[in-house]
Write a protein that holds these residues in place. Structure first.
Motif, short mmCIF file in Angstrom:
data_model
loop_
_atom_site.label_atom_id
_atom_site.label_comp_id
_atom_site.label_asym_id
_atom_site.label_seq_id
_atom_site.Cartn_x
_atom_site.Cartn_y
_atom_site.Cartn_z
N GLY A 151 0.83 -1.20 0.00
CA GLY A 151 0.00 0.00 0.00
C GLY A 151 0.86 1.24 0.00
N PRO A 152 0.23 2.39 -0.04
CA PRO A 152 1.00 3.64 -0.11
C PRO A 152 1.90 3.87 1.10
CG PRO A 152 -1.36 4.09 0.10
CD PRO A 152 -1.19 2.60 -0.05
N GLY A 153 1.51 3.38 2.26
CA GLY A 153 2.32 3.56 3.47
C GLY A 153 3.23 2.38 3.74
N GLY A 154 3.32 1.46 2.81
CA GLY A 154 4.12 0.26 3.01
C GLY A 154 3.21 -0.95 3.09
N ALA A 155 3.79 -2.10 3.33
CA ALA A 155 3.03 -3.34 3.40
C ALA A 155 2.27 -3.40 4.72
CB ALA A 155 3.95 -4.53 3.26
N THR A 156 1.01 -3.84 4.67
CA THR A 156 0.19 -3.88 5.87
C THR A 156 -0.63 -5.17 5.93
OG1 THR A 156 -1.66 -2.77 4.80
CG2 THR A 156 -0.07 -1.36 5.95
N LEU A 157 -1.03 -5.51 7.15
CA LEU A 157 -2.01 -6.55 7.39
C LEU A 157 -3.33 -5.85 7.71
CD1 LEU A 157 0.04 -8.88 9.80
CD2 LEU A 157 -0.39 -9.25 7.36
N THR A 158 -4.43 -6.53 7.51
CA THR A 158 -5.70 -5.96 7.97
C THR A 158 -5.71 -5.97 9.49
OG1 THR A 158 -6.89 -8.06 8.07
CG2 THR A 158 -6.88 -6.91 5.92
#
Length: 175
Positions: A151-158
């Protein structure tokens, strides 16, 4: 350049006597024997190189090879019983010139191996258990080996993925 994805070798360089090592390396190998497992980070520390190991892995041995079979057996037994993969052992540290580990001391090692835990899942709400059993189509694909979404802020988990993973780790530590 030397690499240690586990962080263990850096602690042993400093002669740390008590270590908790959290390992995510099983990679879904449900029916492994000590000769067939995919736990490369752990195996390298015992001098057991697996097919596909990185070339620098041969410089990572810090424990006697004879110790690994017992640890793997304990992990597999706990896993088959639906328990968390947690093993505690007192191990003698071998010298490792490449990593500048002097050796000749003992470490009290707690290995927490992250994997699915049947007894943990029994406590989850029915909806969550259903999603876990949906496999790649569910809200928790390949749990606990979740792949963060770019994502725009880096990789994320839900939030649900992060919370479930945190709950699993807490369960492993407490049990």
């Amino acid at each position: 350049a030397l690499t240690d994805n586990s962080g263990l070798l850096h602690l042993l360089q400093r002669r740390v006597g008590r270590i908790v090592w959290v390992d995510f390396g099983w990679e879904g190998a449900a029916h492994c024997t000590p000769q067939q497992n995919n736990m490369n980070d752990m195996m390298e520390k015992f001098g057991c190189l697996q097919p596909g190991s990185f070339p620098f892995a041969k410089f990572s041995q810090v424990f006697r090879e004879a110790e690994v079979a017992t640890m793997l057996q304990q992990l597999q037994t706990r896993r088959n019983q639906g328990e968390p993969g947690v093993v505690r052992r007192k191990l003698r540290v071998l010298p490792n010139e490449r990593w500048q580990i002097k050796g000749d001391f003992s470490v009290d090692l707690v290995l927490i191996h992250i994997d699915r835990v049947t007894k943990f899942e029994e406590y989850l709400p029915e909806e969550t258990r259903y999603e876990l059993n949906c496999g790649l189509r569910g809200s928790f694909p390949n749990f606990p080996f979740l792949q963060p979404t770019p994502g725009p802020g880096g990789a994320t988990l839900t939030n649900r993925q992060a919370n479930l993973l945190a709950a699993l780790v807490e369960y492993n530590v407490r049990h």
